[in-house]
Scaffold this motif. Structure first.
Motif, PDB file in Angstrom:
ATOM      1  N   ASP A 232       0.926  -1.372  -0.044  1.00  0.00           N
ATOM      2  CA  ASP A 232       0.181   0.033  -0.031  1.00  0.00           C
ATOM      3  C   ASP A 232       0.768   1.483   0.069  1.00  0.00           C
ATOM      4  OD1 ASP A 232      -2.883  -1.385   0.262  1.00  0.00           O
ATOM      5  OD2 ASP A 232      -1.481  -2.242   2.160  1.00  0.00           O
ATOM      6  N   HIS A 233       1.879   1.171   0.527  1.00  0.00           N
ATOM      7  CA  HIS A 233       2.843   2.290   0.361  1.00  0.00           C
ATOM      8  C   HIS A 233       4.332   2.044   0.284  1.00  0.00           C
ATOM      9  CE1 HIS A 233      -0.005   4.749   2.930  1.00  0.00           C
ATOM     10  NE2 HIS A 233      -0.461   3.560   3.113  1.00  0.00           N
ATOM     11  N   VAL A 250       3.810  -1.951  -6.025  1.00  0.00           N
ATOM     12  CA  VAL A 250       2.584  -1.089  -5.600  1.00  0.00           C
ATOM     13  C   VAL A 250       1.308  -1.867  -5.710  1.00  0.00           C
ATOM     14  CG1 VAL A 250       2.031   0.423  -7.242  1.00  0.00           C
ATOM     15  CG2 VAL A 250       2.190   1.026  -4.724  1.00  0.00           C
ATOM     16  N   GLY A 253      -4.263   1.213  -5.913  1.00  0.00           N
ATOM     17  CA  GLY A 253      -4.424   2.234  -5.056  1.00  0.00           C
ATOM     18  C   GLY A 253      -3.532   2.677  -4.329  1.00  0.00           C
ATOM     19  N   GLY A 254      -2.302   2.017  -4.436  1.00  0.00           N
ATOM     20  CA  GLY A 254      -1.025   2.108  -3.635  1.00  0.00           C
ATOM     21  C   GLY A 254      -0.526   3.644  -3.632  1.00  0.00           C
ATOM     22  N   LYS A 255       0.369   3.994  -2.765  1.00  0.00           N
ATOM     23  CA  LYS A 255       1.026   5.213  -2.635  1.00  0.00           C
ATOM     24  C   LYS A 255       2.504   5.096  -2.511  1.00  0.00           C
ATOM     25  CE  LYS A 255      -3.041   7.421  -0.457  1.00  0.00           C
ATOM     26  NZ  LYS A 255      -3.547   7.570   0.840  1.00  0.00           N
ATOM     27  N   LEU A 274       1.703   2.896 -13.421  1.00  0.00           N
ATOM     28  CA  LEU A 274       0.787   3.302 -12.364  1.00  0.00           C
ATOM     29  C   LEU A 274      -0.690   3.319 -12.754  1.00  0.00           C
ATOM     30  CD1 LEU A 274       2.775   6.277 -10.540  1.00  0.00           C
ATOM     31  CD2 LEU A 274       2.803   3.861  -9.880  1.00  0.00           C
ATOM     32  N   ARG A 277      -3.030   0.414 -12.177  1.00  0.00           N
ATOM     33  CA  ARG A 277      -3.184   0.172 -10.561  1.00  0.00           C
ATOM     34  C   ARG A 277      -3.840   1.124  -9.928  1.00  0.00           C
ATOM     35  NH1 ARG A 277       1.548  -3.867  -9.474  1.00  0.00           N
ATOM     36  NH2 ARG A 277       2.583  -4.424 -11.457  1.00  0.00           N
ATOM     37  N   TRP A 278      -4.157   2.300 -10.504  1.00  0.00           N
ATOM     38  CA  TRP A 278      -4.741   3.233  -9.875  1.00  0.00           C
ATOM     39  C   TRP A 278      -4.071   3.823  -8.792  1.00  0.00           C
ATOM     40  CZ3 TRP A 278      -7.043  -1.374 -10.567  1.00  0.00           C
ATOM     41  CH2 TRP A 278      -8.091  -1.626 -11.492  1.00  0.00           C
ATOM     42  N   SER A 279      -2.467   3.649  -9.044  1.00  0.00           N
ATOM     43  CA  SER A 279      -1.543   4.080  -7.746  1.00  0.00           C
ATOM     44  C   SER A 279      -0.993   5.691  -8.259  1.00  0.00           C
ATOM     45  CB  SER A 279      -0.606   3.017  -7.441  1.00  0.00           C
ATOM     46  OG  SER A 279      -0.207   2.610  -8.702  1.00  0.00           O
ATOM     47  N   SER A 280      -0.073   6.155  -7.238  1.00  0.00           N
ATOM     48  CA  SER A 280       0.242   7.362  -7.108  1.00  0.00           C
ATOM     49  C   SER A 280       1.560   7.772  -6.672  1.00  0.00           C
ATOM     50  CB  SER A 280      -0.817   8.243  -6.553  1.00  0.00           C
ATOM     51  OG  SER A 280      -0.970   8.069  -5.163  1.00  0.00           O
TER      52      SER A 280
END
Ligand SMILES: NC(=O)c1ccc[n+]([C@@H]2O[C@H](COP(=O)([O-])OP(=O)(O)OC[C@H]3O[C@@H](n4cnc5c(N)ncnc54)[C@H](OP(=O)(O)O)[C@@H]3O)[C@@H](O)[C@H]2O)c1
Length: 337
Positions: A232-233, A250, A253-255, A274, A277-280
């Motif tokens: 997640d992080h 990641v 939704g992970g950061k 990214l 994976r909807w990650s940022s």
């Protein structure tokens, strides 16, 4: 008073020298602090090398951003502190809360002198009380590395119990990330080039460890450890050399908290992985005084003990820099005055 300064034009540790400076006098909103301890960050090696944000040091500048001491005099208008208080300076000047609209000066890099001096005047706006259970040395580890990890995981990351955190390496920021993640009830995966350091990380509470030397595809191992989900992080201190692997590790939704430049600043890691994976990725630059005070409350309530690898005497400051440069440390390197 005695101090260590980075000389103008410095290109490395050889540019650091012991010096005499006038003892500073207190301003109306200032507090005069007799310094008791300081800590080093990777950033301080970059300042000395002329490779920090502003480039070459253009004026002799007292070294180091992170220091603690005892207030011995307060200005006439000071309301936040009293003589005898134990304090730390904030890394940035004039960043109390929110996000500043313009870059702020940071201690120990021009134009702001740092804390490797017997006495420092901080504006009361730019200082905090330190947790009562910590020694001056322990609290001197908090202003840059501790606040950065807190900003990444809690202030911006909104870390929750049950989430998974990946920390890269076992330097100052990453060991704080491990401790903060455990404090918040998260699962921790940490990497290192050294099995011995990984054993220390497990003793501190890391759930899983990966040697990134012997397992260069460590992102695959992260996926295996998380049953194919990812983390997640990510506390991304590596920079462009590790970013592609962090993006591959990641979770949806992970950061990724983009913090460091240990492998450099220029590369070709593509951010497009990214998207599905909807990650940022979020840029993190130390933190505000409010973040520092929030962190200190958490440190105090949880009686957290920062990890000091080695303490050097004031006179050994240059040796402390050389030790830091060798990268043998786990956690923080401090200087005791
Ligand atoms: N943006 C910000 O606000 C901010 C704040 C603080 C620090 N930083 C940056 O964050 C980075 C770390 O700072 P620090 O003060 O914590 O440094 P540090 O204490 O010197 O830690 C360095 C450690 O990083 C690990 N490392 C080196 N290369 C690595 C790689 N390729 N992959 C994984 N780990 C690697 C090593 O750990 P092992 O020995 O275990 O292998 C090394 O001991 C630096 O780039 C620094 O400039 C940025």
């Amino acid at each position: 008073m005695r101090a260590f300064e980075i000389s103008a034009g410095s290109t490395g540790i050889d540019g650091i020298r012991s010096t005499e400076r006038p003892t500073p006098t207190v301003t109306p909103t200032g507090i005069l602090v007799r310094m008791r301890a300081a800590s080093l960050n990777f950033r301080d090696l970059m300042v000395a090398a002329g490779r920090y944000a502003g480039g070459t040091v253009v004026q002799d500048t007292i070294a180091l951003s992170d220091g603690t001491g005892e207030v011995i005099e307060v200005g006439a208008a000071v309301t936040r502190f009293r003589v005898g208080d134990r304090v730390a300076g904030t890394f940035f000047q004039d960043w109390v809360s929110g996000l500043p609209s313009t870059p702020r000066a940071s201690l120990g890099a021009p134009p702001a002198d740092g804390v490797l001096a017997e006495y420092v005047v901080f504006d009361e706006r730019d200082a905090v009380h330190i947790p009562a259970h910590l020694s001056f040395e322990e609290a001197a580890t908090l202003p840059c590395a501790g606040v950065t990890a807190w900003h990444a995981l809690v202030s911006v990351g909104q870390l929750r119990a049950g989430q998974t955190v990946l920390a890269l390496g076992t330097g100052g920021v990453s060991v704080f990330a491990l401790q903060i993640a455990r404090m918040c009830g998260a699962e921790v995966i940490i990497t290192s080039s050294s099995d011995e350091k990984l054993a220390r990380a497990r003793a501190l509470g890391a759930h899983h460890t990966i040697n990134y030397r012997t397992t260069p595809d460590w992102e695959r191992e992260v996926m295996t450890l998380t049953q194919g989900r990812g983390v997640d992080h990510v506390v991304e201190v590596g920079g462009v050399g590790t970013l592609a692997k962090s993006m591959a590790a990641v979770a949806p939704g992970g950061k990724i908290a983009l913090i460091g430049v240990l492998t450099g600043r220029v590369g070709d890691a593509s951010p497009y992985m990214l998207m599905p994976r909807w990650s940022s990725i979020t840029g993190i630059f130390v933190g505000s005084r409010d973040m520092f005070e929030d962190f200190n409350r958490a440190v105090a309530i949880n009686q957290m003990q920062p990890v000091i690898d080695r303490a050097f005497a004031f006179d050994e400051a240059i040796e402390a820099y050389r030790y830091m440069e060798r990268g043998e440390h786990f956690g923080k390197v401090v200087i005791r005055f």
